[in-house]
Write an enzyme that holds these catalytic residues in place. Structure first.
Site, PDB file in Angstrom:
ATOM      1  N   THR A 209       0.838  -1.195   0.000  1.00  0.00           N
ATOM      2  CA  THR A 209       0.000   0.000   0.000  1.00  0.00           C
ATOM      3  C   THR A 209       0.875   1.249   0.000  1.00  0.00           C
ATOM      4  OG1 THR A 209      -0.276  -0.416   2.371  1.00  0.00           O
ATOM      5  CG2 THR A 209      -2.132  -0.883   0.959  1.00  0.00           C
ATOM      6  N   SER A 242       3.114  -2.194   4.137  1.00  0.00           N
ATOM      7  CA  SER A 242       3.168  -0.756   3.905  1.00  0.00           C
ATOM      8  C   SER A 242       4.375  -0.404   3.048  1.00  0.00           C
ATOM      9  CB  SER A 242       3.288  -0.001   5.234  1.00  0.00           C
ATOM     10  OG  SER A 242       4.578  -0.219   5.807  1.00  0.00           O
ATOM     11  N   ASP A 243       4.261   0.679   2.284  1.00  0.00           N
ATOM     12  CA  ASP A 243       5.491   1.260   1.756  1.00  0.00           C
ATOM     13  C   ASP A 243       6.318   1.702   2.963  1.00  0.00           C
ATOM     14  OD1 ASP A 243       7.428   2.238   0.065  1.00  0.00           O
ATOM     15  OD2 ASP A 243       6.049   3.391  -1.175  1.00  0.00           O
ATOM     16  N   TRP A 244       7.613   1.791   2.757  1.00  0.00           N
ATOM     17  CA  TRP A 244       8.527   1.972   3.880  1.00  0.00           C
ATOM     18  C   TRP A 244       8.267   3.302   4.593  1.00  0.00           C
ATOM     19  CZ3 TRP A 244       8.437  -2.543   2.630  1.00  0.00           C
ATOM     20  CH2 TRP A 244       9.387  -3.492   2.952  1.00  0.00           C
ATOM     21  N   ALA A 246       5.373   4.250   5.677  1.00  0.00           N
ATOM     22  CA  ALA A 246       4.045   4.790   5.380  1.00  0.00           C
ATOM     23  C   ALA A 246       3.059   4.584   6.523  1.00  0.00           C
ATOM     24  CB  ALA A 246       3.485   4.158   4.109  1.00  0.00           C
TER      25      ALA A 246
END
Length: 838
Positions: A209, A242-244, A246
């Protein structure tokens, strides 16, 4: 030949799925709350914690749509570098995308990686998107088809994927905070469509995401898009990571469907999630569901040792020669957009023995990959100059710089032999490791053996620099912390740099390029270099990372003189080849582009060379569109994208005719930025309104009645094709089978990409039913020898005739008459049939 949905799909058999689910339940039953929430938080930048008592190894993930970084993104462990995703999109070949995935899977296994953080299937909504090189296309169908092949290929090699960035991360400006306002219909028909296709046809084991918000809800907490659509409607059973950095809200993210909050150890999960469960804000069943999905991913990849992985070792695909494949993929991706007949023959391919004048700094130092998280460190790079020197007879190639797009400081590379010496606060050496260049980017386990984030105090980049030309060389740094720069025994700078107010923590961490001093140096005489860096560890950063860069710029020569020399060399040659390029300051992760112009004096170089030699070939080394004001004045234009480590060898293959340029444009190229119908990437008051609805890319160009420099789908080969007929028959599930007969009417064997578009007789005028003039519905590739014919069989699904009905909140077939048009691009349609639906 069949259409775009035919690559073999790796199957998770019902028996294997049942075995995995049983193993997962057994493991889950043995975990307490704290262990479960710790498993969802990540133990460092690239891995999850091992739990030996249940047979769980540490699950390792890695960046890399074009390569596999591994747990250490350093030159100590080189990575194969394939061409950029826009190049893969330009192949229009799901089959070659499968092979790309298989190559990357074998790289991942070699590096001990279980899950690849790829592919990126966001869309080229605006040509200004700074990270478009990492995505495939402006078209959702083409994006979904290529992404499906990629995911199938990787997962057939026993390695998981995380299709990203779900959803709406179509630009980089304010990507952490922007609220993208997308109406339900374009959200479904455009931006969600590639994800839906990949979930349906490739069953990815993970999804990532995005940082951004969609319609008021941040994607890491978007219950509707994740739990109701992705998992509920589509049946996705994989992990949502999650994107890092995020993930920002423990309760909202957990209840919104986020399984993994990365990177660790500082995240909103772990002990924070356990506390939320104990406070009654998150049900433990939500945690259990997330842990099930993580354990299922571990089972599928072999990290859960109590069960067999999806692909046992004996069933892995045969090894592929990575370097040979990188070269083949590059040739298949190059798009020849112009090839004029000059002096009785096409400019390309070059006739044997042709005397060639090569120019452009990018010919000597090609940009083979994009910046940011797509960066890997290949063992070697073949630049265009290298490739042409190897391919052309001795004495037939000359080279002049002509113009350099890097008119500013760049990462220390050519001529530098460097090491990084890591020390603790007492000055004791912790490690000494070689560097491929002047950029250090260590995150979590990237740190050298014997070095921890807490103990690391300073890094000295030391070694030699051997200039290849005499003159005034400029040195600099990028990053925050203390710096002392000493070159050839002279101290050029000592001081410190503080973190600014940038909103993107990665940008803030690495800082801006800054000049530190200048020195007169002599060509081929090495000098000693030392850049001593005191590591900054600012409070509040969500990651434990170390990063800074040693920068360099060659002597700046009179640009008019450089251009004049290149033009004079071109005048004395039979063919001139100019390589132009963007730079990392133009196309990279973390920012969008301000314009589409080539940096520096490259346009002037092309004009001067073209005036001197009518047989001028321009090679465009860029990941996404650039303006080419000289395009009608040159004999040929070849787009090479970011072509990967073997790009120079592939370029030589294509220029000499050893291989055909196989690519077709996956995105529309404007003549000038002002012509593009959809441009804006800058939010207003934190919101970016997608006011264009379903009209992006070629759909918007058609609606606006504007003519681009080169249309979607365009690309020339080295032979000609005649489209002879098209037939349409009903197919299963209310789809169509479209058969297009083509003949190779040229003089050499070739490959053709047959594109099929639907054009409604009534585009729709009532609110909510507006439709483009036409849209891509399928494609297939055929091969034929001169004079031979071939049939392209294209499957068109019912969905191609449907729109998302916002009132009904459902897909709805739009009845009526449709043209089924086939041809070489959206603007070059050769044959057509009619069909009525509904």
């Amino acid at each position: 030949m069949t259409g775009a949905s035919t690559p073999p799909e790796p199957q998770v058999t019902p028996e294997r799925q049942a075995a995995h689910e049983a193993a997962v339940e057994t493991a889950l039953a043995r975990l307490d709350l704290d262990t479960k929430t710790r498993l969802l938080a990540g133990q460092d930048f690239w891995s999850l914690p091992a739990i030996p008592e249940i047979g769980l190894d540490s699950l390792v993930v890695s960046d890399g749509p074009i390569g596999v970084r591994g747990v250490r993104s350093t030159s100590e462990d080189p990575s194969l570098a394939l061409p950029s995703p826009t190049a893969l999109g330009a192949t229009w070949s799901p089959e070659i995308a499968v092979r790309a995935g298989q190559v990357l899977a074998q790289e991942a296994r070699r590096k001990g990686v279980h899950v690849l953080l790829a592919p990126t299937v966001n869309l080229h909504r605006s040509p200004l998107g700074g990270r478009h090189f990492e995505a495939y296309s402006e078209d959702p169908y083409l994006t979904g088809a290529i992404g499906t092949g990629y995911v199938r290929g990787v997962q057939s090699g026993g390695v998981g994927t995380t299709t990203k960035h779900f959803v709406g991360n179509d630009a980089e400006t304010d990507r952490f905070t922007v609220d993208n306002r997308i109406a339900p219909r374009p959200l479904r028909e455009l931006y969600l469509a590639p994800f839906e296709a990949i979930v349906a046809h490739a069953r990815p084991w993970g999804i990532m995401t995005a940082y951004n918000t969609v319609n008021g809800t941040t994607m890491t907490a978007h219950h509707h898009l994740v739990n109701e659509i992705l998992r509920g409607e589509w049946g996705f059973d994989g992990v949502n990571v999650s994107d890092w950095t995020a993930a920002r809200d423990t309760v909202a993210d957990a209840n919104g469907g986020l399984d993994l909050a990365m990177p660790g150890p500082k995240t909103v999960y772990g002990e924070n999630l356990a506390a939320a469960v104990r406070a009654g804000d998150v049900e433990e069943s939500v945690v259990d569901a997330a842990v099930r999905r993580v354990l299922l991913l571990a089972a599928r990849t072999g990290a859960l040792k109590t069960t067999e992985p999806v692909v046992p070792a004996a069933a892995l695909p045969a090894e592929i020669d990575g370097e040979a494949f990188a070269r083949e993929l590059a040739t298949r991706s190059f798009v020849l957009v112009r090839n004029d007949v000059r002096e009785g023959a096409p400019a390309l391919p070059l006739a044997p023995g042709t005397r060639v004048a090569l120019s452009g700094a990018a010919a000597r130092e090609a940009r083979v990959l994009g910046g940011g998280s797509a960066t890997v460190f290949p063992a070697h790079v073949v630049a265009p100059l290298d490739g042409l020197r190897a391919a052309l007879p001795e004495g037939t190639l000359s080279y002049e710089v002509g113009a350099d797009p890097n008119n500013e400081l760049d990462v220390a590379g050519q001529g530098f032999a460097l090491r990084a010496v890591c020390r603790d606060e007492a000055g004791e050496i912790l490690a000494s490791v070689p560097l491929a260049g002047g950029h250090i980017q260590w995150m979590g386990s990237d740190l050298p053996d014997g070095v921890t984030y807490d103990t690391l105090h300073s890094i000295e980049v030391t070694g030699t620099f051997t200039p290849r030309e005499s003159g005034e060389h400029v040195f600099g740094t990028r990053g925050i912390g203390g710096f002392k720069v000493v070159i050839a025994g002279r101290e050029l700078f000592e001081g410190s740099v503080e973190m600014g107010a940038a909103t993107d923590p990665f940008e803030a961490f690495f800082g801006q390029p800054t000049e530190r001093g200048r020195l007169e140096l002599t060509a081929d005489e090495p000098v000693e270099l030392s850049v001593f860096h005191t590591v900054a560890k600012p409070e509040g950063l969500p990651i434990q990372a170390v990063g800074f860069t040693v920068l360099h710029q060659n002597p700046v020569h009179d640009p008019d003189e450089l251009i004049a020399r290149a033009a004079e060399a071109a005048r004395g040659a039979e063919t001139a080849v100019v390589v132009v390029a963007t730079t990392e300051r133009v196309e990279s992760e973390g920012f969008d582009r301000a314009d589409l112009q080539l940096p520096g004096r490259q346009d002037d170089l092309v004009r001067a060379v073209a005036a001197a030699n009518p047989r001028t070939v321009v090679v465009v080394n860029a990941g996404s569109p650039v303006e080419m004001p000289w395009r009608d004045d040159v004999a040929a234009v070849l787009l090479s994208w970011f072509p990967g480590q073997e790009g120079g060898a592939a370029l030589a293959d294509v220029l000499t005719g050893a291989a055909e340029p196989g690519g077709r444009l996956p995105t529309t190229w404007p003549a000038v930025l002002e012509d593009a119908p959809v441009v804006n990437t800058t939010p207003t008051d934190g919101k970016l309104e997608y006011t264009e609805g379903v009209l992006i890319g070629y759909r918007a160009w058609e609606q606006a009645g504007r003519t681009p420099a080169y249309p979607f789908g365009h690309g020339l080969g080295y032979t000609d094709w005649t489209y002879e007929s098209v037939t349409v028959e009903p197919a299963a599930e209310d789809g169509l089978t479209v058969t297009v007969r083509v003949r190779n009417s040229g003089s050499r064997a070739g490959r053709e990409t047959v594109q099929v578009y639907l054009a409604p007789a009534e585009p729709g005028t009532t609110p909510g039913t507006e439709r483009p003039a036409r849209w891509l519905a399928g494609f297939a590739q055929v091969e034929a020898a001169p004079g031979e014919s071939a049939e392209a069989v294209v499957r068109v699904a019912r969905r191609a005739f449907e729109i998302w009905d916002e009132a009904r909140d459902a897909w709805r077939l739009v009845p009526g008459d449709y043209g089924v048009e086939a041809g070489r691009s959206v603007r070059d349609l050769r044959v057509a049939a009619a069909v009525r639906k509904g």
